[in-house]
Design a protein around this motif. Structure first.
Motif, PDB file in Angstrom:
ATOM      1  N   SER A   1       0.817  -1.211   0.000  1.00  0.00           N
ATOM      2  CA  SER A   1       0.000   0.000   0.000  1.00  0.00           C
ATOM      3  C   SER A   1       0.852   1.263   0.000  1.00  0.00           C
ATOM      4  O   SER A   1       0.667   2.165   0.810  1.00  0.00           O
ATOM      5  N   VAL A   2       1.802   1.325  -0.940  1.00  0.00           N
ATOM      6  CA  VAL A   2       2.739   2.446  -0.973  1.00  0.00           C
ATOM      7  C   VAL A   2       2.430   3.401  -2.126  1.00  0.00           C
ATOM      8  O   VAL A   2       1.885   3.019  -3.159  1.00  0.00           O
ATOM      9  N   GLY A   3       2.802   4.647  -1.913  1.00  0.00           N
ATOM     10  CA  GLY A   3       2.848   5.630  -2.977  1.00  0.00           C
ATOM     11  C   GLY A   3       4.289   5.875  -3.341  1.00  0.00           C
ATOM     12  O   GLY A   3       5.203   5.428  -2.643  1.00  0.00           O
ATOM     13  N   ALA A   4       4.509   6.570  -4.423  1.00  0.00           N
ATOM     14  CA  ALA A   4       5.875   6.863  -4.860  1.00  0.00           C
ATOM     15  C   ALA A   4       5.975   8.342  -5.183  1.00  0.00           C
ATOM     16  O   ALA A   4       5.224   8.842  -6.022  1.00  0.00           O
ATOM     17  N   ARG A   5       6.876   9.019  -4.501  1.00  0.00           N
ATOM     18  CA  ARG A   5       7.197  10.389  -4.894  1.00  0.00           C
ATOM     19  C   ARG A   5       8.029  10.320  -6.179  1.00  0.00           C
ATOM     20  O   ARG A   5       8.226   9.256  -6.752  1.00  0.00           O
ATOM     21  N   ARG A   6       8.540  11.410  -6.601  1.00  0.00           N
ATOM     22  CA  ARG A   6       9.349  11.425  -7.825  1.00  0.00           C
ATOM     23  C   ARG A   6      10.519  10.457  -7.670  1.00  0.00           C
ATOM     24  O   ARG A   6      11.365  10.594  -6.796  1.00  0.00           O
ATOM     25  N   MET A   7      10.561   9.447  -8.531  1.00  0.00           N
ATOM     26  CA  MET A   7      11.522   8.359  -8.387  1.00  0.00           C
ATOM     27  C   MET A   7      12.912   8.786  -8.867  1.00  0.00           C
ATOM     28  O   MET A   7      13.053   9.377  -9.934  1.00  0.00           O
ATOM     29  N   ALA A   8      13.918   8.477  -8.063  1.00  0.00           N
ATOM     30  CA  ALA A   8      15.304   8.679  -8.493  1.00  0.00           C
ATOM     31  C   ALA A   8      15.739   7.461  -9.316  1.00  0.00           C
ATOM     32  O   ALA A   8      15.266   6.351  -9.096  1.00  0.00           O
ATOM     33  N   HIS A   9      16.648   7.674 -10.262  1.00  0.00           N
ATOM     34  CA  HIS A   9      17.030   6.584 -11.155  1.00  0.00           C
ATOM     35  C   HIS A   9      18.538   6.367 -11.215  1.00  0.00           C
ATOM     36  O   HIS A   9      19.041   5.799 -12.174  1.00  0.00           O
ATOM     37  N   ASP A  10      19.257   6.785 -10.162  1.00  0.00           N
ATOM     38  CA  ASP A  10      20.673   6.460 -10.115  1.00  0.00           C
ATOM     39  C   ASP A  10      20.824   4.990  -9.720  1.00  0.00           C
ATOM     40  O   ASP A  10      19.860   4.319  -9.333  1.00  0.00           O
ATOM     41  N   VAL A  11      22.041   4.486  -9.803  1.00  0.00           N
ATOM     42  CA  VAL A  11      22.276   3.055  -9.586  1.00  0.00           C
ATOM     43  C   VAL A  11      21.828   2.613  -8.205  1.00  0.00           C
ATOM     44  O   VAL A  11      21.165   1.580  -8.043  1.00  0.00           O
ATOM     45  N   GLN A  12      22.169   3.391  -7.175  1.00  0.00           N
ATOM     46  CA  GLN A  12      21.830   3.005  -5.818  1.00  0.00           C
ATOM     47  C   GLN A  12      20.317   2.987  -5.602  1.00  0.00           C
ATOM     48  O   GLN A  12      19.778   2.066  -4.974  1.00  0.00           O
ATOM     49  N   ALA A  13      19.632   3.992  -6.128  1.00  0.00           N
ATOM     50  CA  ALA A  13      18.183   4.059  -5.960  1.00  0.00           C
ATOM     51  C   ALA A  13      17.494   2.900  -6.673  1.00  0.00           C
ATOM     52  O   ALA A  13      16.595   2.256  -6.121  1.00  0.00           O
ATOM     53  N   ARG A  14      17.904   2.618  -7.905  1.00  0.00           N
ATOM     54  CA  ARG A  14      17.285   1.523  -8.651  1.00  0.00           C
ATOM     55  C   ARG A  14      17.534   0.183  -7.962  1.00  0.00           C
ATOM     56  O   ARG A  14      16.662  -0.693  -7.927  1.00  0.00           O
ATOM     57  N   ALA A  15      18.711   0.015  -7.389  1.00  0.00           N
ATOM     58  CA  ALA A  15      19.016  -1.234  -6.691  1.00  0.00           C
ATOM     59  C   ALA A  15      18.126  -1.393  -5.464  1.00  0.00           C
ATOM     60  O   ALA A  15      17.608  -2.488  -5.183  1.00  0.00           O
ATOM     61  N   ALA A  16      17.912  -0.312  -4.720  1.00  0.00           N
ATOM     62  CA  ALA A  16      17.075  -0.387  -3.523  1.00  0.00           C
ATOM     63  C   ALA A  16      15.628  -0.676  -3.877  1.00  0.00           C
ATOM     64  O   ALA A  16      14.961  -1.490  -3.220  1.00  0.00           O
ATOM     65  N   VAL A  17      15.120  -0.043  -4.923  1.00  0.00           N
ATOM     66  CA  VAL A  17      13.731  -0.234  -5.326  1.00  0.00           C
ATOM     67  C   VAL A  17      13.513  -1.642  -5.867  1.00  0.00           C
ATOM     68  O   VAL A  17      12.532  -2.317  -5.529  1.00  0.00           O
ATOM     69  N   SER A  18      14.417  -2.105  -6.698  1.00  0.00           N
ATOM     70  CA  SER A  18      14.236  -3.401  -7.356  1.00  0.00           C
ATOM     71  C   SER A  18      14.448  -4.575  -6.406  1.00  0.00           C
ATOM     72  O   SER A  18      14.138  -5.715  -6.758  1.00  0.00           O
ATOM     73  N   ARG A  19      14.952  -4.307  -5.186  1.00  0.00           N
ATOM     74  CA  ARG A  19      15.180  -5.382  -4.230  1.00  0.00           C
ATOM     75  C   ARG A  19      13.867  -5.949  -3.695  1.00  0.00           C
ATOM     76  O   ARG A  19      13.827  -7.060  -3.166  1.00  0.00           O
ATOM     77  N   ALA A  20      12.773  -5.216  -3.827  1.00  0.00           N
ATOM     78  CA  ALA A  20      11.491  -5.682  -3.305  1.00  0.00           C
ATOM     79  C   ALA A  20      11.025  -6.925  -4.055  1.00  0.00           C
ATOM     80  O   ALA A  20      11.064  -6.987  -5.282  1.00  0.00           O
ATOM     81  N   ALA A  21      10.569  -7.923  -3.291  1.00  0.00           N
ATOM     82  CA  ALA A  21      10.070  -9.156  -3.895  1.00  0.00           C
ATOM     83  C   ALA A  21       8.714  -8.939  -4.545  1.00  0.00           C
ATOM     84  O   ALA A  21       8.354  -9.622  -5.516  1.00  0.00           O
ATOM     85  N   ALA A  22       7.929  -8.004  -4.019  1.00  0.00           N
ATOM     86  CA  ALA A  22       6.615  -7.679  -4.579  1.00  0.00           C
ATOM     87  C   ALA A  22       6.236  -6.280  -4.115  1.00  0.00           C
ATOM     88  O   ALA A  22       6.687  -5.823  -3.055  1.00  0.00           O
ATOM     89  N   VAL A  23       5.406  -5.611  -4.905  1.00  0.00           N
ATOM     90  CA  VAL A  23       5.058  -4.220  -4.622  1.00  0.00           C
ATOM     91  C   VAL A  23       3.551  -4.027  -4.813  1.00  0.00           C
ATOM     92  O   VAL A  23       3.022  -4.281  -5.902  1.00  0.00           O
TER      93      VAL A  23
END
Length: 375
Positions: A138-160
């Motif tokens: 049940s999350v919202g997303a503010r303006r998404m950052a797309h640097d390597v570290q941010a993408r790695a943290a976001v993509s680590r989620a098993a499900a969203v």
């Protein structure tokens, strides 16, 4: 389906003085029971405290020793990268006072003391719990950052589980497999109080009578500075409602909201509902004659009760309602049209069945936990 109890960690903003965030642990527990998952849930947030049910909220730094089999992150607008703003929120600095180098240094020290290292407060660089899947719920997303570290943290989620189509697009753009994204209503649409509107409204009428001495349908006014409502604008809106039973409603001390609304109400000579507990706020929204709000969660609760809801065109609220199979009615209104619209809509209940939206939220939790291997 899992038959044995599972230990979960839930991460969010539950200890900040903001009613909407504080509702999530209880509603999560309700949904876990609804989908038949026996779970022991430990709660973690930047600041310590207790949930509305009195359960301890532990600091984020303790989560890696929790022994959780899975981590639920959410609900709330947690996919964000503005760490300084989050720190200032937790420091309860009023919106209009957020300037100056010294304040930013204080915010940086606060972040170092209370947040984990990573691109965002709820997006740490390393796993929350080593070896345990992370599920965003049940999350919202503010303006998404797309640097390597941010993408790695976001993509680590098993499900969203996202509550808006905009957030779903943000996750896809960040590289998350669309098959791991579930679009469904915010879980507050499943709050158990919504299934008994008559009882909630009766409690709300008692609160309004006891606090304000008002026995007719109340005009409830809530507006936050970070949505573009400084004190002067709030005061002008309240003055336009002269002759009606009006009270401002604070949802907490977040960003100095309670002080700002109380000051505007005093100058406009209208009532103020400040410092209500979570159940009292829910009940007032159920009993109100009409609710004007910039809060997505206040609009969800009031609208789900059939209370007339007016909003000043907050995109976040409209997007959240668009995810519902049966969205409650809300109506946009301008400053100039506020008084006329309030008079027209006050007391005109809107029949609404909250069950389909609650069922969709339960299905979303089940789907995301299945994707993560928890169910």
């Amino acid at each position: 389906m899992r038959t044995q109890s599972v230990r979960l960690a839930q991460v969010g903003d539950y200890s900040v003085s903001n009613w909407g965030d504080q509702l999530y642990p209880g509603v999560t527990g309700h949904l876990l029971h609804r989908i038949g998952l026996q779970a022991h849930v430990d709660h973690f947030a930047p600041l310590t405290g207790t949930t509305l049910a009195g359960e301890p909220i532990r600091p984020l730094r303790e989560i890696r020793q929790s022994g959780a089999a899975a981590v639920l992150v959410g609900g709330g607008d947690l996919v964000r990268f503005d760490t300084t703003t989050v720190a200032l929120d937790h420091m309860a600095v009023p919106q209009e006072q957020r300037h100056g180098r010294l304040l930013r240094l204080r915010a940086a020290l606060f972040a170092r003391r209370h947040f984990l290292a990573g691109p965002g407060v709820w997006l740490p660089r390393d796993d929350w719990v080593p070896g345990a899947p992370t599920v965003l719920v049940s999350v919202g997303a503010r303006r998404m950052a797309h640097d390597v570290q941010a993408r790695a943290a976001v993509s680590r989620a098993a499900a969203v589980w996202v509550r808006t189509s905009h957030a779903a697009s943000q996750f896809e753009a960040a590289g998350v497999d669309p098959d791991r994204i579930v679009l469904a209503p915010d879980m507050i649409f499943a709050h158990p109080a919504l299934s008994d509107p008559d009882a909630a409204a009766e409690r709300g009428r008692r609160v309004v009578h006891d606090r304000l001495g008002v026995d007719e349908p109340l005009v409830v006014f809530h507006a936050a500075a970070f949505h573009g409502w400084p004190e002067a604008r709030v005061e002008a809106a309240l003055r336009s409602l002269a002759g009606l039973p009006v009270a401002v409603l604070s949802l907490g001390a977040y960003s100095g909201e309670d002080r700002s609304l109380a000051a505007a109400a005093e100058r406009a000579d209208v009532g103020a509902l400040i410092g209500l507990d979570a159940d009292e706020i829910i009940s007032v929204l159920a009993a109100a004659g009409v609710v004007f709000t910039t809060s997505m969660h206040a609009a969800i609760v009031a609208g789900s009760f059939g209370t007339p809801v007016l909003t000043p065109g907050v995109a976040k609220t409209a997007e959240a309602f668009a995810a519902c199979p049966v969205p409650p009615r809300i109506e946009g209104v301008s400053d100039e049209g506020l008084a006329e619209t309030v008079r027209r809509r006050r007391g005109q209940r809107v029949p609404h069945d909250p069950a389909p939206n609650a069922a969709a939220a339960a299905a979303a939790l089940s789907a995301t936990l299945t994707l993560a291997g928890v169910l």
